[in-house]
Design an enzyme around this catalytic site. Structure first.
Site, PDB file in Angstrom:
ATOM      1  N   GLY B  55       0.814  -1.209   0.000  1.00  0.00           N
ATOM      2  CA  GLY B  55       0.000   0.000   0.000  1.00  0.00           C
ATOM      3  C   GLY B  55       0.845   1.254   0.000  1.00  0.00           C
ATOM      4  N   GLY B  57       1.320   5.309   1.282  1.00  0.00           N
ATOM      5  CA  GLY B  57       1.181   5.889   2.607  1.00  0.00           C
ATOM      6  C   GLY B  57       2.328   5.544   3.528  1.00  0.00           C
ATOM      7  N   HIS B  58       3.274   4.721   3.020  1.00  0.00           N
ATOM      8  CA  HIS B  58       4.436   4.322   3.823  1.00  0.00           C
ATOM      9  C   HIS B  58       5.721   4.919   3.263  1.00  0.00           C
ATOM     10  CE1 HIS B  58       1.691   1.563   5.648  1.00  0.00           C
ATOM     11  NE2 HIS B  58       1.538   0.860   4.538  1.00  0.00           N
ATOM     12  N   LYS B 106       5.601  -7.955   2.698  1.00  0.00           N
ATOM     13  CA  LYS B 106       5.255  -7.731   4.100  1.00  0.00           C
ATOM     14  C   LYS B 106       4.013  -8.569   4.434  1.00  0.00           C
ATOM     15  CE  LYS B 106       4.846  -3.206   3.888  1.00  0.00           C
ATOM     16  NZ  LYS B 106       4.854  -3.218   2.406  1.00  0.00           N
ATOM     17  N   ASP B 111      -1.535  -8.391   0.596  1.00  0.00           N
ATOM     18  CA  ASP B 111      -0.253  -8.506  -0.111  1.00  0.00           C
ATOM     19  C   ASP B 111       0.086  -9.970  -0.388  1.00  0.00           C
ATOM     20  OD1 ASP B 111       0.089  -5.769  -0.142  1.00  0.00           O
ATOM     21  OD2 ASP B 111       1.324  -5.709   1.649  1.00  0.00           O
ATOM     22  N   HIS B 220      -0.967   0.972   9.498  1.00  0.00           N
ATOM     23  CA  HIS B 220      -2.152   1.284   8.697  1.00  0.00           C
ATOM     24  C   HIS B 220      -3.216   1.998   9.512  1.00  0.00           C
ATOM     25  CE1 HIS B 220      -0.212  -2.127   6.618  1.00  0.00           C
ATOM     26  NE2 HIS B 220      -0.438  -1.355   5.581  1.00  0.00           N
TER      27      HIS B 220
END
Lengths: 332, 332
Positions: B55, B57-58, B106, B111, B220
Site C-alpha cells: 500500500g 502511505g508508507h 510484508k 499482499d 495502517h
C-alpha cells in the site's frame, strides 16, 4: 494533544545532539562543552571554512549538513533560539582554515547579533571572517519590515553550492561574493495548515480552521500576515509559484534550482504531488528545474506545512551542485 | 483539523508517483499503465530481480528503495491497500533476471494474496519466483493472531541486505534462505501518540488523551491492543527495548542492526534522542548496534509515532549492509 517524545523539553536538544553524534560518528565530532559540531573530514583544497548555525527545531538543518562537500561546523541553539556567540566563536576557531571562516547566517536578529560578536572576536585573533546573509523568504519582503526578508529553505541550496566552491579552492572574498549572488537570486514561500506543537506547552502554537492555511508562514511558528483558504492543491501551487516567478523574473530557459521542502508533518506523497504542480507552473513560463530536491530539509518542528524555493543560478553553478556531498542529510 | 495538500484523495497517490518520476528520472522509470516503478540501472551480476510493493502511505517505502543495490521494481497500491496482482505480475515480468524474481512481501493478507496470484502467473510464463515474507512486528506476535506477525520497519534493512546479496550474484534459493533468516531474527515495535489523518475524512483516524499512546501500533492506522501512558522517554524506550531484546535474546557482542524509524510527524530531534536511549538499554545487555539508521523510512502517513527495529545479523552480513546503494531514499 500529543506531546513530544522526550525526557523533558529542556533535555530534548542536548539528548538529540548526543544521539546524532553516536549515529554519525564517522562524519562529525560533537563538542558538548562548546556546543558545536565539527566535520571529521574536509577537503585539503579548502582554504576557507564554512560555519553555519541557528536555532534547533529545523533539523536536518544545520547538523545534517556538516561533512564532506558542505559545512565545516554547525552551532545549534536551543529550539528556535540563536546559538550563543561563544558557540559560534569556538566552532569557527576549531574549523578555521588558512584563509579564515565564512559565516552563513540566516537573516534573524539574534543570529545576526551572535554571529557578529563572534566575528569581532575572531578578528581579534587574526582569523579573517566574512558573512553571507541568507534572506530568501518572499513573505517578509515588504517595505514595512525593517529587519528584511527572513532566511529559510534556500539556505540548504546555498550551503551545498558554497561547500563545493570552497572545496574548489575559492578564497574568502570569492565565496562571499558567490553566496551573495545566490542569496539575491533565491526566494522561498511557505504555507502551513497546522501549527507546530509548542515544546513547553505540548499544544499547537496556533489554531486554524478546517480549510485554512497560514500563507507566508515562517519557520519559528510565527503566524503569517495572511490566513487564506487551503483549497485544492493546483490552485494553491499556482498562486505560490507565480509569486516566486514574479519576484525573480527569470528568463525562459534559465538555470533553476528548486526545493520542495516539508516543514515537519507533511507526507512525502504530498511533497511529490506538490513538485508535480510546481513543475507544471514553471513549464507555463518556459522554465524547468535543472536540479530539484524534494523532502524535509528545513523544518519547523512538526508543523504541517511546506515551502517552495526557486533559485536562479548561473549554468556555471551546476558543477558545484553536482559535486559529491557526504553529510547525514545530503549525500550524492 | 488539517486536510492533506492534494487535488483530491483519489488523485494523491498517482500525482505523487508522477512527481516522483519527474524528480528521480535518473534512477527509475514509472509505468503508469501497469502501476510499477522499475530501476534504470541494476548490476549485471544480478541473477535474480528483487520486487516488492504494498500500500501507499508508507513512503519512502517502497518507491524510494528502487535503484542500484536495492530493489529492481516496486508496485505501489492505493493508500494502505495492496497492489493488484496484475501490477505485481507486470512489474515482475519487466524486472525478471535469468534466474527469476524474488518477491519481498510484508505479511498482510492482501499482499500475500496478490503477490501469490502474480507468482502463479509468472510460473505459467516459466519465470521462477520465490518469496520472502517479512513478519517482524512484535506487537502482533501472539497465539491468538492467526495471520501472524505483521511486516513493518525491518523490511528496509532486509531489502538493503538482499539487494547487495543479489548484486553479489546469489541465486534464487540462496536469496530466499538469506531473507528468511534475516526476517526470523528481526523484530520491530511501534508506538504512536497521535493517529494519522484519515485521507477521505481529513480527520484523525482515532483519538488519544494528552499523555496516552497506542503501544504496539500498526502502520495502517489500526489501533494497538493496548493504550498506555506516554510518560518520559527513557522509561518508554526501556520498556520497548527490553521487549525487543527478550524476543530475540541476542548474545552479548552480537552483530546488531538497528533502525529508529519515524512514522510521519515525529521530528528528527525526537528520533535521535530515541536512538540515544535505545543504545543505552542495549549497552546494559552488553550489546551495541553495528550499524544504525535513524529517520523516516517506513511511515504511516502523518502518524505521530515511531518504531524501533532490532535485527540480529551474522558478521558476514555486514559487507551486504555496507555495499553501495543509490536510491531516492537510501544512498551510500
Amino acid at each position: 494533544m500529543a506531546r513530544y517524545f522526550e525526557n523533558s523539553s529542556d533535555a530534548l536538544v542536548s539528548d538529540a545532539l548526543e544521539g546524532f553524534a553516536l549515529v554519525h560518528d564517522d562524519l562529525i565530532t560533537f563538542d558538548p562543552q562548546h556546543g558545536f559540531l565539527l566535520a571529521r573530514h574536509t577537503a585539503p583544497s579548502r582554504r576557507v571554512a564554512l560555519v553555519s548555525g541557528g536555532g534547533a527545531g529545523h533539523e536536518p538543518m544545520h547538523a545534517g549538513y556538516v561533512g564532506r562537500g558542505m559545512l565545516d561546523a554547525a552551532c545549534p541553539g536551543r529550539v528556535f533560539a540563536s546559538p550563543h556567540n561563544r558557540q559560534v566563536y569556538e566552532g569557527s576557531r576549531a574549523a578555521a582554515r588558512p584563509e579564515g571562516v565564512l559565516h552563513i547566517v540566516k537573516n534573524y536578529t539574534g543570529d545576526r547579533i551572535n554571529f557578529g560578536i563572534a566575528a569581532e572576536r575572531l578578528a581579534r585573533c587574526d582569523i579573517p571572517c566574512a558573512r553571507v546573509l541568507i534572506s530568501d523568504d518572499l513573505a517578509s519582503d515588504a517595505d514595512g519590515i525593517a529587519s528584511g526578508r527572513r532566511g529559510t529553505g534556500g539556505t540548504v541550496l546555498i550551503e551545498k553550492l558554497l561547500g563545493a566552491a570552497a572545496d574548489d579552492g575559492l578564497g574568502l572574498a570569492e565565496l562571499q561574493e558567490l553566496g551573495e549572488r545566490l542569496s539575491a537570486r533565491c526566494r522561498t514561500l511557505a504555507v502551513a495548515s497546522a501549527a507546530h506543537t509548542a515544546p513547553t506547552l505540548g499544544e499547537p502554537a496556533f489554531h486554524l480552521g478546517a480549510d485554512e492555511i497560514e500563507y507566508g508562514v515562517g519557520i519559528h511558528g510565527e503566524r503569517a500576515s495572511a490566513t487564506a483558504r487551503q483549497g485544492p492543491l493546483d490552485a494553491l501551487i499556482d498562486r505560490m509559484s507565480e509569486e516566486l516567478i514574479a519576484a525573480l523574473d527569470p528568463e525562459p530557459g534559465s538555470t533553476l534550482l528548486t526545493l520542495v521542502n516539508g516543514l515537519g508533518a507533511v507526507t512525502p506523497l504530498e511533497l511529490y504531488a506538490i513538485h508535480r504542480e510546481f513543475s507544471r507552473v514553471l513549464g507555463r513560463h518556459g522554465l524547468s528545474p535543472a536540479r530539484t530536491l524534494v523532502g524535509d530539509y528545513v523544518t519547523a518542528l512538526d508543523m504541517r506545512g511546506f515551502s517552495l524555493t526557486l533559485l536562479v543560478a548561473d549554468p556555471s553553478d551546476l558543477p558545484f551542485y553536482d559535486a559529491p556531498v557526504h553529510t547525514a542529510a545530503l549525500r550524492w
